[in-house]
Motif scaffolding. Structure first.
Motif, short mmCIF file in Angstrom:
data_model
loop_
_atom_site.label_atom_id
_atom_site.label_comp_id
_atom_site.label_asym_id
_atom_site.label_seq_id
_atom_site.Cartn_x
_atom_site.Cartn_y
_atom_site.Cartn_z
N SER A 93 2.03 -3.29 -0.17
CA SER A 93 2.15 -4.65 0.40
C SER A 93 2.96 -4.64 1.69
O SER A 93 2.65 -5.38 2.64
N TYR A 140 -3.19 -1.95 -2.37
CA TYR A 140 -4.32 -2.75 -1.88
C TYR A 140 -5.27 -1.82 -1.13
O TYR A 140 -4.84 -1.00 -0.30
N SER A 167 -0.85 -14.01 2.86
CA SER A 167 -1.37 -14.20 1.50
C SER A 167 -2.89 -14.14 1.49
O SER A 167 -3.49 -13.56 0.57
N ARG A 168 -3.55 -14.71 2.48
CA ARG A 168 -5.01 -14.63 2.57
C ARG A 168 -5.47 -13.18 2.72
O ARG A 168 -6.48 -12.77 2.15
N CYS A 169 -4.72 -12.43 3.50
CA CYS A 169 -5.08 -11.02 3.72
C CYS A 169 -4.99 -10.23 2.42
O CYS A 169 -5.90 -9.47 2.08
N LEU A 170 -3.89 -10.41 1.64
CA LEU A 170 -3.73 -9.69 0.38
C LEU A 170 -4.79 -10.10 -0.64
O LEU A 170 -5.27 -9.27 -1.43
N GLU A 171 -5.19 -11.37 -0.62
CA GLU A 171 -6.21 -11.85 -1.57
C GLU A 171 -7.56 -11.20 -1.32
O GLU A 171 -8.34 -10.99 -2.26
N ARG A 172 -7.85 -10.89 -0.05
CA ARG A 172 -9.17 -10.36 0.29
C ARG A 172 -9.22 -8.84 0.28
O ARG A 172 -10.27 -8.25 0.55
N PRO A 179 -7.68 -4.98 -5.14
CA PRO A 179 -6.45 -4.62 -5.87
C PRO A 179 -6.54 -3.20 -6.45
O PRO A 179 -7.55 -2.80 -7.02
N ASP A 188 0.68 -18.02 5.11
CA ASP A 188 -0.71 -18.23 4.72
C ASP A 188 -1.58 -17.07 5.21
O ASP A 188 -2.48 -16.61 4.50
#
Length: 598
Positions: free
Chosen positions: A422, A399, A476-481, A484, A473
Motif C-alpha cells: 500500500s 496489490y 482509495s479509488r486506486c487501491l479498490e481497482r 488484492p 479519494d
C-alpha cells in the motif's frame, strides 16, 4: 502469591449463616484457639466482608475482612491467617525465625530457603511436611510471613539446612497487607528462656561479634522499608557468614554420622515419612519419564494409577492413607503450592493436571533410581526437541496491477501482475501527480483528473461530471481497482504471494442430532497449522472427541469437528499459545457465556 497486584471480583458483607459456618471452619483449622479468642476473631455483630479476588497468576482467592483488615484468606477450601491475625495471635502457628534482610526477598515473592532459617538453641518446633507455619524475624515474635513447610523438621535437619524450607504464601508488605490499614508489626519480645539461651548461644557461636548482636536485638525498631536497602549489604554479609557457619556445622555433623553408620538416618524415619518420600520419588519420576506435554490435561486419577504406580520400586507399594497427606488431592495441592504443576476442575467433580513446569529445579534435579530404564530418563531432554514450536506467519496485504490500471503504473516501470504494498502504491500515485503537474493551483487538496486517471479511476457515469478528486479519494479509488493479493511468510521459509485476501480461520457452531452442538474449524492450513495436530490437542484439552472431515467443494481442504461449544479453549490456543492476530480469526463471538460460579 500476593507479591503483585490482584483484581477484586466482588466485595459483599457476610451473612449470619455464613458467619457461623466460617467460625466452625476456623475452629477446625486452628484448634488451639480458645472459645473467647474464637468469638473475638469472628465476632457476632461486627461487620465482616467477603472479597473474591484473582491473583496475577489467575488463582481465585477468597479474603475475609474484619475492621478493614484482611484476617483470613481461603485457597481451595483451605484457610490461612494473614499477618494482621498473627500479630493478635502470635502463637497460632508454629514459628520459624529468619534474618531481617530476608524479609525483602520474601515480600518480593521468594520462598524461604533453609540457609536463611535461624536454628534456635532450644530446637525447631516439630512440624510435618505441608504444615502451615509462621515466619518471624530474629528478636521479634511478631510473624511477618505465612508459608507451608516443604519438609518435616527431621528432614530439614537431615538435609543439613539446605534447600527450600517453606513455600511462602503471604508476607508483611505484600499487596494483601496493603489492602488493610498498612500497620507495621508490633514488637513482641521472645520468650525469656529463649532470649537468654539465644544470647549465650550467639556468644559461643559468633564470638560475641557486635554486628550479630546489634542485628538480633529488636530489628523492627531499626529497620523499615527504606532502611532495608541501606542495611542490605552489611546484613547480607552477616547472613552469608551465618550460612557458612551452618554449612560447616552440617559438614562436621555428616562426618560424625559417617563414623557411626550411614544407614542410621534412613532407619530412624517413621513409616509415614518413608511413605511421603516414596510418593515424592514416584511423583517426580512420573513427571520426568512418563508424562508428555501432549498428555495434558491429564486426569489426576489416571496420573496416579497409570504413571506413578508404574514408577514404584519393586517390593514397595504406594498407599496415600499411610502418608501425612491422607488424600491424593492434598498431595497435589502441596505440589501446586510449589508451582510444579497446576490442577483444575475441568469437569464437575473431576480434577485434571492442566500444566506442568518442566523446567522446575526439582524436576530437573531428580535422578531416576537404579533398576529403571535409563532411556526413560532422557525423556525430558528429548521431548522438547521432538516438539515443533509453532510460529505465527507474517501476513502482508499486497496489490497487483490489473489490466485496466496498466497506463497509470507503466510510467513507474510496473507491468500487469506486479505486486505492490500500500505504501508503494501511494508513492507511485503521488509521484505521478507531481510529474504531470496535476495538483490544483487554487486548492492543493485537490488533484486534476487527466485522461489516464479518468480511464483508470472513474466509472463511465462519472467521466463527464468529475474533474477533480481529493487526495484520499484518489488513493482509495486506486487501491479498490487493483487486484488484492497477500504475502505469507512462514518461519524459516521464503515468502509466498497468493491471490485475493487471506481467509480468516472460520469457527462455527453446528447443531447435530439429539440437540448436541459441535464446533467446526476451517482454514487452519492457510496459517501453517496441521488440522490433525490441532484436533489432537483440543481432544486432550477438553476431553471430547474430535474428527477430521473433508470440506465439500474443495480439493485437499479439511475441517476439524469437536463435540460441544469449545470456542473458549480454541480462542486461548489460537490467541495466547499460537499468537495469531485476532483479525484473522472469525467466530470468537459465538463462545458460550460463562455463568457465575457458585
Amino acid at each position: 502469591m500476593f507479591s503483585r497486584a490482584f483484581r477484586v471480583r466482588s466485595n459483599t458483607a457476610i451473612k449470619g449463616s455464613d458467619r457461623r459456618k466460617l467460625r466452625a471452619d476456623v475452629a477446625a483449622a486452628f484448634p488451639n484457639l480458645s472459645a473467647e479468642q474464637l468469638a473475638e476473631f469472628i465476632p457476632n455483630k461486627e461487620e465482616l466482608n467477603v472479597i473474591k479476588i484473582y491473583c496475577h497468576k489467575g488463582e481465585a482467592v477468597t479474603v475475609y475482612m474484619n475492621n478493614k483488615n484482611p484476617v483470613l484468606f481461603e485457597i481451595e477450601k483451605a484457610l490461612y491467617p494473614t499477618v494482621y491475625t498473627l500479630w493478635v495471635y502470635p502463637d497460632l502457628l508454629p514459628a520459624f525465625s529468619t534474618w531481617p534482610p530476608v524479609l525483602q526477598k520474601l515480600a518480593g515473592g521468594a520462598d524461604l530457603m533453609l540457609p536463611g532459617v535461624v536454628v534456635p538453641p532450644s530446637g525447631f518446633p516439630q512440624v510435618e511436611r505441608g504444615t502451615l507455619c509462621a515466619v518471624t524475624l530474629l528478636g521479634n515474635r511478631a510473624p511477618v510471613a505465612v508459608g507451608v513447610a516443604t519438609m518435616s523438621t527431621a528432614e530439614m535437619l537431615a538435609a543439613g539446612m539446605k534447600g527450600k524450607g517453606f513455600a511462602v504464601l503471604h508476607t508483611y508488605m505484600d499487596h494483601l497487607w496493603e489492602y488493610g490499614d498498612k500497620s507495621n508489626p508490633p514488637t513482641l519480645a521472645p520468650l525469656v528462656t529463649d532470649s537468654v539461651d539465644k544470647e549465650s548461644a550467639e556468644d559461643e557461636e559468633m564470638g560475641g561479634k557486635e554486628p550479630v548482636i546489634s542485628l538480633s536485638t529488636d530489628p523492627l525498631q531499626q529497620m523499615n522499608v527504606g532502611d532495608l536497602s541501606l542495611q542490605e549489604q552489611d546484613s547480607c554479609a552477616i547472613l552469608m557468614g551465618k550460612e557458612e557457619l551452618d554449612e560447616n556445622r552440617a559438614a562436621e555433623t555428616a562426618e560424625d554420622a559417617s563414623t557411626e553408620g550411614l544407614q542410621e538416618p534412613e532407619d530412624s524415619r517413621t513409616p509415614q515419612e518413608q511413605m511421603d518420600a516414596l510418593f515424592n520419588q514416584c511423583f517426580f519420576h512420573a513427571l520426568k519419564c512418563k508424562v508428555k506435554k501432549s498428555d495434558l490435561p491429564l486426569l489426576t486419577s489416571t496420573f496416579l494409577r497409570s504413571h506413578m504406580f508404574s514408577c514404584c520400586p519393586a517390593g514397595q507399594q504406594l498407599d496415600i492413607k499411610k502418608s501425612s497427606y491422607k488424600k491424593f488431592s492434598k498431595f497435589l495441592q502441596y505440589m501446586q503450592h510449589q508451582k510444579i504443576l497446576q490442577v483444575k476442575e475441568l469437569n464437575k467433580g473431576v480434577e485434571s493436571i492442566v500444566e506442568v513446569d518442566w523446567k522446575h529445579p526439582e524436576i530437573k534435579a531428580f535422578a531416576v533410581p537404579e533398576g529403571f530404564s535409563s532411556a526413560s530418563a532422557a525423556h525430558d531432554s528429548k521431548s522438547e526437541d521432538r516438539e515443533q514450536v509453532y510460529h505465527a506467519p507474517e501476513i502482508i496485504p499486497l496489490y497487483g496491477v490489473s489490466t485496466k490500471m496498466i497506463p497509470l503504473f507503466q510510467e513507474s516501470g510496473h507491468k500487469k501482475g506486479s505486486s505492490l504494498s500500500s505504501s508503494e502504491v501511494r508513492n507511485i500515485i503521488i509521484n505521478y501527480v507531481k510529474a504531470n503537474e496535476l495538483v490544483d493551483e487554487t486548492n492543493k487538496n485537490l488533484v486534476k483528473v487527466n485522461a489516464i486517471l479518468c480511464d483508470c479511476l472513474l466509472d463511465k457515469s462519472e467521466q463527464d461530471e468529475i474533474s477533480h478528486l481529493k487526495w484520499d479519494d484518489l488513493l482509495s479509488r486506486c487501491l479498490e481497482r487493483l487486484q488484492p493479493l497477500h504475502q505469507v511468510t512462514f518461519f524459516g521459509q521464503e515468502p509466498i504471494v497468493r491471490k485475493g485476501n487471506i481467509e480468516p480461520i472460520d469457527i462455527n457452531i453446528a447443531q447435530r442430532s439429539s440437540n448436541k452442538k459441535v464446533t467446526i474449524i476451517k482454514n487452519l492450513e492457510l496459517y501453517g497449522l496441521d488440522p490433525q495436530c490441532v484436533a489432537n490437542i483440543l481432544q486432550q484439552k477438553v476431553q471430547a472427541s474430535a474428527t477430521i472431515t473433508p470440506i465439500s467443494g474443495t480439493k485437499d481442504r479439511v475441517q476439524v469437528q469437536i463435540q460441544g461449544n469449545q470456542i473458549h479453549h480454541l480462542a486461548k490456543m489460537l490467541l495466547e499459545e499460537y499468537q495469531l492476530p485476532r483479525k484473522y480469526i472469525r467466530g470468537l463471538e459465538k463462545a458460550p457465556k460463562l455463568g457465575r460460579k457458585k
